[in-house]
Scaffold this motif. Structure first.
Motif, PDB file in Angstrom:
ATOM      1  N   VAL A  49       0.039  13.022   7.088  1.00 19.56           N
ATOM      2  CA  VAL A  49       0.241  13.166   5.648  1.00 19.56           C
ATOM      3  C   VAL A  49       1.247  14.273   5.364  1.00 19.56           C
ATOM      4  N   ARG A  89      -0.997   5.205   2.354  1.00 22.91           N
ATOM      5  CA  ARG A  89      -1.915   5.990   3.174  1.00 22.91           C
ATOM      6  C   ARG A  89      -1.933   7.452   2.725  1.00 22.91           C
ATOM      7  N   LEU A  90      -0.757   7.992   2.425  1.00 23.91           N
ATOM      8  CA  LEU A  90      -0.687   9.373   1.973  1.00 23.91           C
ATOM      9  C   LEU A  90      -1.482   9.550   0.677  1.00 23.91           C
ATOM     10  N   THR A  95       2.970   3.822   4.576  1.00 29.01           N
ATOM     11  CA  THR A  95       2.887   5.279   4.654  1.00 29.01           C
ATOM     12  C   THR A  95       2.594   5.874   3.290  1.00 29.01           C
ATOM     13  N   ALA A 101      -4.945  11.762   0.578  1.00 29.90           N
ATOM     14  CA  ALA A 101      -4.851  12.981  -0.235  1.00 29.90           C
ATOM     15  C   ALA A 101      -5.555  12.819  -1.570  1.00 29.90           C
TER      16      ALA A 101
END
Length: 238
Positions: A86, A11-12, A8, A16
Motif C-alpha cells: 500500500v 486494493r489500496l 492496485t 486503507a
C-alpha cells in the motif's frame, strides 16, 4: 486502464479503509490552476497533482492515505502483510501524506514499523494528532506518537476534534519553533462544531484544517472553505 493498475487502486483503497485524504490547499474547487504542479518526489514516481501549502509554499501531493482501521493491525495479521505494498504504491504514484492518530488503535505503531523498513527511504509526510485533555497529558501523548512513528520530526500535528485545543496549542507552537513539528492544525468532522472551528481559525494562525468534504457532505462550502482560502490555511479533505 490496465487491469493490474485498477486492481492496485482498489486494493489500496480497501486495505486503507477508504480514508485517503484529498488535499485542497486553496480551499475552493478549480478546473485548472498554475498552482497545481506535477509531483517531483522520487525518481520514477508517476506524476501526481500538487498544491502549495499556503503558509510555506511547499508543494504537497493532493492524494494521501489515512490509517484508520486499515493500519490498526498487528504483524501476525494477514492484512498487515499487504500494507508495505500500500505504501509503496502510494509513493510510486507520487503521494507522500500518511495521516494517523492515537485514537486509531495500533495505526501509529504499524505506520512507524513499515516506514522504518521501507527502502529506499520513504518520502512520507507524516501527519498525526493529539486527542486528550490537559497540556501534560497532551505532551505525553505526542511524545508517544514520536516513539511509535519512529521519527524525531512530525510534519503535521493536529488537535483532533478541537479537544482541549487551548491547552495544546502552546505546546504545538513551541515544538514548531524548535523544529520538532513542521506544521500545526486542527480537525473536526461534525457540522455542529463548525461554528467553533470557524472561530478558532479566525482567532489563531494555523497551517492546516482537516475536515469532512464530499459529494454527500458539503457543509464546509459556505463558510469554512472560503475562510481557509482567505486566511491561508491548507485544507485536508476527508
Amino acid at each position: 486502464m490496465r487491469h493490474s493498475a485498477l486492481f492496485t487502486r482498489r486494493r489500496l483503497l480497501r486495505v486503507a479503509a477508504g480514508v485517503a485524504a484529498a488535499l485542497a490547499f486553496d480551499a475552493l474547487p478549480v478546473m485548472a490552476d498554475e498552482r497545481i504542479k506535477p509531483s517531483g518526489n522520487s525518481t520514477g514516481a508517476r506524476n501526481m497533482l500538487t498544491r502549495d501549502i499556503p503558509s510555506s509554499a511547499e508543494p504537497l501531493p493532493m492524494i494521501g492515505v489515512g490509517t484508520y482501521r486499515g493500519f490498526d493491525v498487528a504483524p501476525g495479521d494477514p492484512a498487515y502483510q499487504a500494507l508495505p505494498e500500500v505504501l509503496s504504491e502510494l509513493f510510486k504514484a507520487g503521494g507522500t501524506v500518511v495521516d494517523s492518530s492515537p485514537m486509531y488503535g495500533r495505526a501509529e505503531q504499524t505506520t512507524g514499523e513499515l516506514l522504518s523498513i521501507h527502502r529506499p527511504r520513504s518520502p512520507a509526510f507524516l501527519a498525526t494528532k493529539v486527542w486528550t485533555r490537559g497540556a501534560q497529558a497532551g505532551i505525553a501523548q505526542m511524545e508517544a506518537s514520536f516513539r511509535l512513528l519512529q521519527t524525531d520530526r512530525i510534519d503535521l500535528m493536529q488537535i483532533h476534534n478541537l479537544l482541549d485545543w487551548k491547552a495544546h496549542l502552546p505546546t504545538l507552537r513551541q515544538w514548531k519553533e524548535q523544529g520538532r513539528i513542521r506544521y500545526i492544525g486542527i480537525t473536526h468532522y461534525t457540522p455542529s462544531a463548525y461554528d467553533e472551528v470557524e472561530a478558532v481559525i479566525k482567532a489563531e494562525p494555523l497551517d492546516f484544517l482537516q475536515i469532512n468534504y464530499a459529494l454527500d457532505d458539503r457543509a464546509v462550502e459556505s463558510r469554512l472553505l472560503p475562510l481557509c482560502r482567505d486566511r491561508g490555511v491548507a485544507v485536508i479533505c476527508n
